[in-house]
Design an enzyme around this catalytic site. Structure first.
Site, PDB file in Angstrom:
ATOM      1  N   ASP A  29       6.703  12.245  -0.199  1.00  0.00           N
ATOM      2  CA  ASP A  29       6.002  12.819  -1.335  1.00  0.00           C
ATOM      3  C   ASP A  29       6.364  14.299  -1.379  1.00  0.00           C
ATOM      4  OD1 ASP A  29       4.460  13.066  -3.530  1.00  0.00           O
ATOM      5  OD2 ASP A  29       2.547  12.647  -2.555  1.00  0.00           O
ATOM      6  N   ASP A  67       1.739   2.687  -2.279  1.00  0.00           N
ATOM      7  CA  ASP A  67       1.419   3.276  -0.981  1.00  0.00           C
ATOM      8  C   ASP A  67      -0.073   3.505  -0.981  1.00  0.00           C
ATOM      9  OD1 ASP A  67       1.560   5.818  -2.766  1.00  0.00           O
ATOM     10  OD2 ASP A  67       0.693   6.529  -0.890  1.00  0.00           O
ATOM     11  N   CYS A 111      -4.560 -15.638   9.384  1.00  0.00           N
ATOM     12  CA  CYS A 111      -3.768 -14.400   9.474  1.00  0.00           C
ATOM     13  C   CYS A 111      -2.849 -14.494  10.693  1.00  0.00           C
ATOM     14  CB  CYS A 111      -4.678 -13.184   9.592  1.00  0.00           C
ATOM     15  SG  CYS A 111      -3.762 -11.647   9.819  1.00  0.00           S
ATOM     16  N   HIS A 145      -4.284  -5.429  11.905  1.00  0.00           N
ATOM     17  CA  HIS A 145      -4.666  -6.504  10.983  1.00  0.00           C
ATOM     18  C   HIS A 145      -4.545  -6.053   9.528  1.00  0.00           C
ATOM     19  CE1 HIS A 145      -6.770  -9.672   8.895  1.00  0.00           C
ATOM     20  NE2 HIS A 145      -7.433  -8.711   8.278  1.00  0.00           N
TER      21      HIS A 145
HETATM   22 ZN    ZN Z   1      -5.106 -10.429  11.234  1.00  0.00          ZN
END
Ligand code: ZN
Length: 380
Positions: free
Chosen positions: A90, A263, A301, A332
Site C-alpha cells: 500500500d 485484503d 475445516c 483457523h
Molecule cells: Zn479451522
C-alpha cells in the site's frame, strides 16, 4: 499480465490469473495483511501451507520502522521477511490521512507528523513510488487522498481531484523491474465522482484498479453501493481490488459484484480478541459457552487448529493468555478466508457460483452492527 479465464453467467464474478515477478496469482484472491513485514502471529511456512498466494506490506509503516536503510541493506522486503511469493504494498496514503497528524497538504504530497514519535515527514506520489520501488513489491499502489466517511461533498471533490493528479504523478515515476502499479478510485458515495475518478484513472492505463474509500466506517449497504457505482467503469481486462474488506460473507458478495482482490486485517485482528470465523458467522471462542465444548472450531475445516485442538482447549489458552491460543485462531481464520476463496474459484469455474453465493449469504449470520445498518438502509 492479467488473464480473464471465465466470467460468470449469472453474476459479475470473474475467474482470472495475475502474473507478477514473484509468481502467478489465481483470482479472486484474499491477500493476508503483513503491515509491519509480518502477518501477525503467522510464519511464512504456515502461510504457504495454508495456500496464501500474496501478502501485503505497507509503505507508511515500513518507512518509519525499520526504515528504508535497513530494508535496502536486506536487499528488499522479500528477503528481509523471507517471503518468496508476491507482495503488494500500500502507498501509505490511507495511513497518512488516518493515522498521522497532518501538518499541511501540499501540491505534491503531505507534510505530516509520524504517529510514532511526532517527527516531521513528507510523503507524496514521488516518495511513495520510490519507497515501493525499494521495497521491491510486485504490485505498488498509487499515493491517494482517502477522505473520511464523514467528508462534505466539497472535501470529497477536492480529494478526488488530488487523487487523480497524484495518480498521474505516480504513473510518471520509475518502477521496479516487472513491478505492476494499480490506481485507486476514490469518490465516497457520490456516483458522479466515482465515475469521474474511475474514467480518469482508466485513461492513465494502470495495471489494475482498486476501489478505495470503502471500509472507512460507512455502513455495509453504502459500501456495496460504492462498489456497484465504480465497477462498471473499470476495464474487464484488468484486476479489480476492493481495499480493506471485509467479512467472509462480504467477500462473497463483492466477488458477485465483480471484484477480484481483497485484503483485510479481520482474520488476524479478531483472532487476537478470541473470535473465530465460521461459515455461519463469527463465534467468540473465549465465551463461557465453549468451556466444555470438545468439538473443533469448525466442522470440516482443514486448518491445523481444527485438526488438533478443541474449542474447550483453545478457550482455556485464550483465557490464561497463552500465545498458542491466539496463534491457532489466526491459523483457523486465515485458512478459513483462503478456503472460501478457493471455493469461490472452483464454483466460478464449474458454473455454480450463483448458487454458492446465495447459500453462503443465507447461512452466514452477520454481526449486530451489520444487521442494524441493513435495517436502516431498508427503511430509507
Ligand atoms: Zn479451522
Amino acid at each position: 499480465m492479467f488473464e480473464l479465464i471465465r466470467a460468470d453467467a449469472q453474476t459479475r464474478a470473474r475467474l482470472g490469473r495475475l502474473t507478477t515477478p514473484h509468481g502467478v496469482i489465481d483470482t479472486p484472491v484474499f491477500m493476508s495483511v503483513g503491515t509491519q513485514a509480518s502477518v501477525k502471529a503467522l510464519d511464512p511456512r504456515e502461510l504457504r501451507e495454508m495456500g496464501t498466494q500474496i501478502i501485503l506490506g505497507n509503505t507508511y509503516h515500513l518507512n518509519i520502522r525499520p526504515g528504508m536503510d535497513i530494508i535496502n541493506q536486506a536487499g528488499g522486503l522479500h528477503p528481509f521477511m523471507n517471503w518468496p511469493g508476491p507482495i503488494l504494498t500500500d502507498s501509505g496514503g490511507f495511513q497518512v490521512f488516518s493515522l498521522a497528524t497532518i501538518r499541511k497538504i501540499q501540491a505534491h504530497g503531505v507534510e505530516f507528523r509520524s504517529h510514532m514519535d511526532g517527527s516531521l515527514l513528507f510523503l507524496g506520489p514521488k516518495e511513495a513510488m520510490a519507497i515501493q520501488r525499494q521495497l521491491g513489491s510486485d504490485i505498488a499502489m498509487v499515493f491517494d487522498d482517502c477522505p473520511p466517511h464523514t467528508s462534505t461533498p466539497r472535501e470529497l471533490r477536492a480529494a478526488v481531484e488530488r487523487t487523480i493528479r497524484w495518480a498521474a504523478e505516480c504513473r510518471e515515476q520509475p518502477r521496479g523491474e516487472g513491478q505492476l502499479v494499480f490506481g485507486i478510485v476514490q469518490g465516497g458515495s457520490n456516483e458522479a465522482l466515482r465515475k469521474e475518478c474511475a474514467a480518469a484513472l482508466v485513461g492513465l492505463q494502470f495495471d489494475g484498479f482498486a476501489v478505495g474509500g470503502v471500509s472507512v466506517g460507512e455502513p455495509e449497504p453504502e459500501m456495496f453501493r460504492a462498489i456497484e457505482m465504480t465497477e462498471p467503469f473499470l476495464p474487464a481486462d484488468r484486476p479489480r481490488y476492493a481495499m480493506g474488506l471485509g467479512t467472509p460473507a462480504q467477500l462473497v458478495e463483492l466477488v458477485a459484484r465483480g471484484i477480484d482482490m481483497f485484503d483485510c486485517v479481520l482474520p488476524t485482528r479478531v483472532a487476537r480478541n478470541g473470535t473465530a470465523f465460521t461459515r455461519r458467522g463469527s463465534i467468540s471462542v473465549k465465551g463461557g459457552a465453549y468451556k466444555a465444548d470438545f468439538r473443533f472450531i469448525e466442522e470440516g475445516c482443514d486448518c491445523f487448529a481444527c485438526k488438533h485442538f478443541t474449542r474447550a482447549y483453545l478457550r482455556h489458552l485464550l483465557n490464561v493468555g497463552e500465545i498458542l491460543g491466539l496463534r491457532m485462531l489466526s491459523v483457523h481464520n486465515t485458512r478459513m478466508y483462503l478456503k472460501v476463496m478457493e471455493d469461490i474459484r472452483s464454483t466460478i469455474a464449474d458454473g455454480t457460483f450463483a448458487e454458492f453465493h446465495r447459500e453462503f449469504v443465507e447461512r452466514y449470520v452477520p454481526t449486530q452492527k451489520v444487521l442494524l445498518a441493513r435495517a436502516a438502509a431498508g427503511e430509507r
